[in-house]
Design a protein around this motif. Structure first.
Motif, PDB file in Angstrom:
ATOM      1  N   PHE A   3       0.815  -1.239  -0.051  1.00  0.00           N
ATOM      2  CA  PHE A   3       0.126  -0.151  -0.152  1.00  0.00           C
ATOM      3  C   PHE A   3       0.804   1.187  -0.067  1.00  0.00           C
ATOM      4  N   ILE A   4       2.160   1.205  -0.232  1.00  0.00           N
ATOM      5  CA  ILE A   4       2.856   2.424  -0.709  1.00  0.00           C
ATOM      6  C   ILE A   4       2.237   3.147  -1.664  1.00  0.00           C
ATOM      7  N   GLY A   5       2.039   4.437  -1.583  1.00  0.00           N
ATOM      8  CA  GLY A   5       1.574   5.278  -2.540  1.00  0.00           C
ATOM      9  C   GLY A   5      -0.018   5.552  -2.076  1.00  0.00           C
ATOM     10  N   TYR A   6      -0.441   4.507  -1.503  1.00  0.00           N
ATOM     11  CA  TYR A   6      -1.940   4.803  -1.095  1.00  0.00           C
ATOM     12  C   TYR A   6      -2.135   6.072  -0.103  1.00  0.00           C
ATOM     13  N   ASN A   7      -3.647   6.547  -0.292  1.00  0.00           N
ATOM     14  CA  ASN A   7      -3.857   7.602   0.677  1.00  0.00           C
ATOM     15  C   ASN A   7      -4.789   6.739   1.704  1.00  0.00           C
ATOM     16  N   MET A   8      -4.420   6.745   3.227  1.00  0.00           N
ATOM     17  CA  MET A   8      -4.943   5.717   4.014  1.00  0.00           C
ATOM     18  C   MET A   8      -5.787   6.787   5.045  1.00  0.00           C
ATOM     19  N   GLY A   9      -7.032   6.462   5.185  1.00  0.00           N
ATOM     20  CA  GLY A   9      -7.711   7.336   6.246  1.00  0.00           C
ATOM     21  C   GLY A   9      -8.599   6.685   7.294  1.00  0.00           C
ATOM     22  N   TRP A  10      -8.938   7.302   8.160  1.00  0.00           N
ATOM     23  CA  TRP A  10      -9.785   6.709   9.472  1.00  0.00           C
ATOM     24  C   TRP A  10     -11.096   7.831   9.315  1.00  0.00           C
ATOM     25  N   PHE A  11     -12.138   7.079   9.455  1.00  0.00           N
ATOM     26  CA  PHE A  11     -13.478   7.568   9.641  1.00  0.00           C
ATOM     27  C   PHE A  11     -14.147   7.178  10.844  1.00  0.00           C
ATOM     28  N   ARG A  12     -15.100   7.869  11.209  1.00  0.00           N
ATOM     29  CA  ARG A  12     -16.035   7.482  12.427  1.00  0.00           C
ATOM     30  C   ARG A  12     -17.326   7.731  12.106  1.00  0.00           C
TER      31      ARG A  12
END
Length: 121
Positions: free
Chosen positions: A29-38
């Motif tokens: 997942f290099i290059g990915y934009n990873m997010g946290w949501f709730r």
């Protein structure tokens, strides 16, 4: 498309801390934009934090409500993203989801199943 599994949720008192994990499988997942949501029963799913996954470290972004209290990080050796949550408040109570986008301009297409965080007062 990557698969995401969250863990680390639980019950904590006001002012306490938790660390959520998001384990990524199916692809590097290099290059990915990873997010946290709730999401809570009273609110729509809202953005919490994100990080652009780069070998040398990428940019991180936070919702105003969690700035200074939450920290997002990535351990590439473990294919895992973390959300360190400190000084938790009752309004942080929600189901937390991690999500993956293939790049900064891409939509979040992969989502985990969520992990419950409950902050008691």
């Amino acid at each position: 498309q990557v698969q995401l599994v969250e863990s680390g949720g639980g019950l904590v008192q006001v002012g306490g801390s938790l660390r959520l994990s998001c384990t990524v499988s199916g692809s590097n997942f290099i290059g990915y934009n990873m997010g946290w949501f709730r999401q809570s029963p009273r609110t729509e799913r809202t953005f919490v934090a994100s990080t652009h996954v780069l070998v040398g470290g990428g940019g991180t972004y936070y919702a105003e409500s969690v700035k200074g209290r939450f920290t997002v990080s990535v351990d590439l050796s473990k294919n895992t993203m973390y959300l360190q949550m400190n000084n938790l408040k009752p309004e942080d109570t929600a189901v937390y989801f991690c999500a993956a986008a293939t790049g900064l301009a891409a939509p979040y297409k992969s989502w985990g199943q969520g992990t419950q965080v409950t902050v008691s007062s």
